[in-house]
Write a protein that holds these residues in place. Structure first.
Motif, PDB file in Angstrom:
ATOM      1  N   LYS A   1       0.833  -1.208   0.000  1.00  0.00           N
ATOM      2  CA  LYS A   1       0.000   0.000   0.000  1.00  0.00           C
ATOM      3  C   LYS A   1       0.866   1.256   0.000  1.00  0.00           C
ATOM      4  N   LEU A   2       1.934   1.225   0.802  1.00  0.00           N
ATOM      5  CA  LEU A   2       2.836   2.370   0.851  1.00  0.00           C
ATOM      6  C   LEU A   2       3.525   2.575  -0.491  1.00  0.00           C
ATOM      7  N   LEU A   3       3.970   1.484  -1.100  1.00  0.00           N
ATOM      8  CA  LEU A   3       4.650   1.577  -2.388  1.00  0.00           C
ATOM      9  C   LEU A   3       3.741   2.205  -3.434  1.00  0.00           C
TER      10      LEU A   3
ATOM     11  N   VAL B   1       1.378   4.386  -3.094  1.00  0.00           N
ATOM     12  CA  VAL B   1       1.293   5.834  -2.878  1.00  0.00           C
ATOM     13  C   VAL B   1       2.575   6.532  -3.317  1.00  0.00           C
ATOM     14  N   LEU B   2       3.721   5.946  -2.992  1.00  0.00           N
ATOM     15  CA  LEU B   2       4.986   6.576  -3.362  1.00  0.00           C
ATOM     16  C   LEU B   2       5.176   6.593  -4.872  1.00  0.00           C
ATOM     17  N   GLN B   3       4.688   5.576  -5.551  1.00  0.00           N
ATOM     18  CA  GLN B   3       4.819   5.532  -7.005  1.00  0.00           C
ATOM     19  C   GLN B   3       3.873   6.518  -7.682  1.00  0.00           C
ATOM     20  N   SER B   4       2.652   6.611  -7.184  1.00  0.00           N
ATOM     21  CA  SER B   4       1.653   7.482  -7.821  1.00  0.00           C
ATOM     22  C   SER B   4       1.734   8.922  -7.334  1.00  0.00           C
ATOM     23  N   ARG B   5       2.415   9.138  -6.213  1.00  0.00           N
ATOM     24  CA  ARG B   5       2.503  10.456  -5.579  1.00  0.00           C
ATOM     25  C   ARG B   5       1.118  11.017  -5.287  1.00  0.00           C
TER      26      ARG B   5
END
Length: 449
Positions: free
Chosen positions: A260-262, A264-268
């Motif tokens: 889930k964190l990944l 968000v970090l990928q999509s910003r």
């Protein structure tokens, strides 16, 4: 050695004036010594003064420091560009705070250490020359800012150089180091040095967030998303917009939360719980852990793609035992801090005490040192701390093969065994015991573990 400009030393003790003149003559082009503050105005007219080292007390029997604050004000009225370093025999942190707030560059406590005095006045001189307003570790500590203590060890000098290089960028940073080394403090220092310094710094302890609340806490929720969701609420990512988001204990995330964190970090962008609308987020990410994420990736317990996403820059904080030259200066800062907190005069470390501190393994690092000095200040009745004033028994030993007779003893044994099993990793201990980190902290304090 290139000598700096002009320094004026003001003190009513002629022995101190002589000693300071001899010490600083190798570093300044001109050292002017004055036995009375009433001569300051003339000295400022006669020379282009860079630094004034100003005693805080001049009248016999008066040690409030108000005289020093008065003359600080007078100097700044005459020439606000002159850097003033306060010189006092009384470790009065409240007074230091007032002095810093009223324009002093720093302060030095008597009896002084030569290297520390030289470093302080030279820093003040350099700040004046470049027009920068800098505050030393001692001053930041006095002002309650809890600034990063860099120390003088080679490892910390290298760390400082790397930190200053990467802070100006927006690169994601992974901070690693043992418990108590100051990972969050370093993260705050990176934020302070960054272009985002005027925006929010939001810290999140990943080990303290339950899995059921993870998305709500980090990504936010909308009204009615779940029971008790009475209003829209932004998460930590949105709270850190245009600023810095610090994710501590990131190595404790489970696999599906890592995914889930990944995302968000990928999509910003984040999607609040109960919503389908992505919200763009502009944050600078700093993560921290005391675990070896490389080994966790190899063991398939931490996602490789997430590891590389958060690990653009890797910063390792060395443990305190590997930089013993930083231990005593840190201890002195904590002595000043806790003396002020408990309304006592700050005791000094005698040579035996200093040697004992430098030879300790400090498995809890700076946090353990801090607690040791707080306890010493509370218990100390005199002006000096000896080696015998420090007790470094780390754990209370339970009687061998003794069954727990009470609920309290059972709880104590369970916590101690879990701490031994996970080598002091409090997030893992809390997870093993099924309690929050805050509850664990409270129990550790109660049982003196």
């Amino acid at each position: 050695m290139d000598k700096k400009g002009v320094i004026v030393v003001v003190d009513d003790n002629r022995g101190i004036l002589t000693a300071v003149r001899m010490l600083l003559s190798a570093h300044f082009g001109k050292v002017v010594t004055l036995a009375s503050p009433h001569l300051i105005a003339g000295a400022l007219r006669e020379d282009k003064v860079d630094v004034v080292l100003l005693d805080m007390n001049f009248s016999a029997g008066i040690n409030t420091g108000n005289e020093g604050l008065y003359w600080l004000s007078e100097i700044r009225k005459t020439d606000a560009s002159v850097a003033v370093v306060l010189f006092t025999a009384y470790a009065d942190i409240d007074l230091a705070v007032r002095g810093i707030k009223e324009g002093a560059a720093d302060f030095v406590v008597k009896p002084w250490e030569n290297d520390r005095l030289i470093e302080t006045v030279l820093r003040a001189c350099e700040s004046k020359a470049t027009g920068r307003k800098e505050t030393s570790v001692a001053a930041r500590t006095a002002a309650g800012e809890g600034g990063m203590f860099w120390g003088e060890s080679r490892a910390m000098r290298s760390l400082r150089s790397l930190t200053e290089k990467v802070s100006a960028t927006d690169a994601n940073i992974l901070i690693t180091g043992e418990n108590g080394t100051g990972k969050e403090m370093l993260a705050r220092e990176i934020h302070r040095l960054s272009t985002r310094k005027d925006e929010a710094f939001v810290a999140v302890d990943m080990g303290a967030i339950t899995e059921t609340l993870f998305e709500s806490e980090l990504f936010g929720h909308v009204k009615g998303a779940f029971t008790d969701a009475h209003a829209d609420r932004p998460g930590k990512f949105e709270a850190a917009a245009r600023g810095t988001l610090f994710l501590d204990e990131i190595g404790n995330l489970s696999g599906h939360l890592q995914a889930k964190l990944l995302t968000v970090l990928q999509s910003r962008s984040v999607v609040r719980v109960g919503s389908n609308t992505p919200v763009p987020v502009d944050i600078r990410l700093i993560a921290a852990t005391n675990r070896n994420l490389g080994e966790m990736v190899a063991g398939n317990v931490f996602r490789e793609d997430l590891f590389y996403r958060i690990n653009t820059i890797h910063v390792e904080i060395p443990p305190l035992r590997e930089r013993p030259e930083d231990i005593v200066p840190l201890a002195e800062i904590f002595l000043l801090r806790y003396a002020a907190r408990y309304g006592k005069a700050a005791p000094k470390l005698n040579p035996r005490a200093a040697d004992k501190l430098k030879t300790q393994p400090w498995h809890g690092n700076i946090r353990e040192l801090q607690h040791a000095l707080e306890k010493a200040v509370i218990i100390c009745d005199g002006n000096t701390l000896d080696a015998d004033d420090f007790d470094f028994a780390r754990k209370r030993e339970a009687p061998a093969k003794k069954e727990a007779a009470t609920l309290g003893e059972m709880e104590y044994l369970m916590i101690r065994e879990a701490m031994d099993k996970f080598d002091g990793n409090l997030s893992l201990v809390a997870a093993q015991l099924g309690i929050s980190r805050q509850t664990l902290y409270n129990k550790i304090k109660r049982y003196e573990l």
